[in-house]
Design an enzyme around this catalytic site. Structure first.
Site, PDB file in Angstrom:
ATOM      1  CD  GLU A  57     -67.920  79.306   8.401  1.00  0.00           C
ATOM      2  OE1 GLU A  57     -68.578  79.274   9.467  1.00  0.00           O
ATOM      3  OE2 GLU A  57     -68.442  79.375   7.286  1.00  0.00           O
ATOM      4  CG  ASP A  68     -74.561  80.148  17.288  1.00  0.00           C
ATOM      5  OD1 ASP A  68     -74.441  80.507  16.103  1.00  0.00           O
ATOM      6  OD2 ASP A  68     -73.720  80.394  18.167  1.00  0.00           O
TER       7      ASP A  68
END
Length: 270
Positions: A57, A68
């Site tokens: 990824e 995040d």
């Protein structure tokens, strides 16, 4: 429910088929482009390939990364300060492909909109990318991306969470191709000691409505955790722990990747 045409076979399907034939899960590793700088991030991603990571990824750093955790947020902030651009992510994808790896891009939707949805899909496919993970895009709002992914033969990986209603989960799974990203804990990403007990139930909910592969992320940092998730998921997704390892240097990154690759092959015997 959003109507989705599935005119193309999954680009990632052969990866999961091969792993399944070997009675194991796929190891899916995330790193952001540009951390600690662009060349070093590309070297780190190719190191993942060489160390047993099945799918890479490639993260697009974004200035407002609402999902995040602190480790990835710090890394993406550093990358942005260093001047990283979306085209650097495409170059990283190309380098991974040349190294024999399989790359998908993970990005918030705003950078794709700024680049141009069809142009991004075209350039991602040209770089050898196989798909796109879009954590803040839901299928109901993804008409442009659904069309572009068909045009350029890219997989589209949407997220489901324990909070997803049955209707939302079914619509998300139907719109996805390649795999479905199951967020195993609520909230932001990050390595943690205990893997969420909600994850097996969430995977089961997806499996009840589709045979699409399911990748579980948000928290894995050890071989034992990878082995635990590999018992019920098709893919084990690791992000924050790899970023932390990269901070310590490429040898540590290679070592951790090797440990995780062993974990997805071990099952609960780890």
């Amino acid at each position: 429910m959003v109507a989705v045409e599935q005119s193309e076979a999954s680009r990632l399907g052969p990866v999961f088929d091969s792993c399944r034939a070997n009675n194991r899960a796929a190891l899916i590793g995330y790193l952001p482009t540009g951390y600690p700088d662009v060349p070093a991030s590309v070297a780190a991603m190719t190191a993942l390939v060489e160390s047993g990571c099945d799918i890479i990824e490639v993260g697009v750093p974004y200035s407002d990364p609402g999902m995040d955790g602190p480790t990835i947020a710090r890394a993406t902030e550093a990358a942005l300060r260093g001047g990283v651009r979306v085209r650097d992510t495409l170059a990283a994808v190309e380098a991974i492909s040349i190294a024999g790896g399989r790359a998908v891009v993970m990005t918030y939707w705003n950078p794709v909109l700024r680049y141009g949805v069809d142009a991004f899909a075209r350039d991602l496919a040209a770089a050898g990318g196989l798909g796109l993970i879009t954590p803040d895009l839901i299928p109901d709002e993804a008409q442009q991306w659904l069309a572009a992914s068909e045009e350029h033969r890219l997989d589209r990986i949407f997220l489901v969470a324990p909070s997803s209603t049955p209707e939302r989960l079914a619509a998300t799974v139907e719109a996805s191709r390649g795999f479905v990203y199951a967020a195993s804990t609520m909230g932001v990403t990050g390595a943690r000691d205990a893997v969420s007990q909600a994850a097996p139930e969430l995977v089961g909910r997806v499996k009840a409505v589709s045979d699409i592969p399911v990748g579980v992320g948000l928290g894995v940092r050890s071989r034992a955790q990878a082995a635990q998730i590999a018992q019920y998921a098709d893919g084990v997704i690791v992000g924050s722990a790899l970023v932390t390892a990269l901070t310590e240097g490429l040898p540590r990154l290679r070592a951790l990747t090797g440990e995780l690759a062993a974990g997805v092959r071990l099952g609960m015997s780890a």
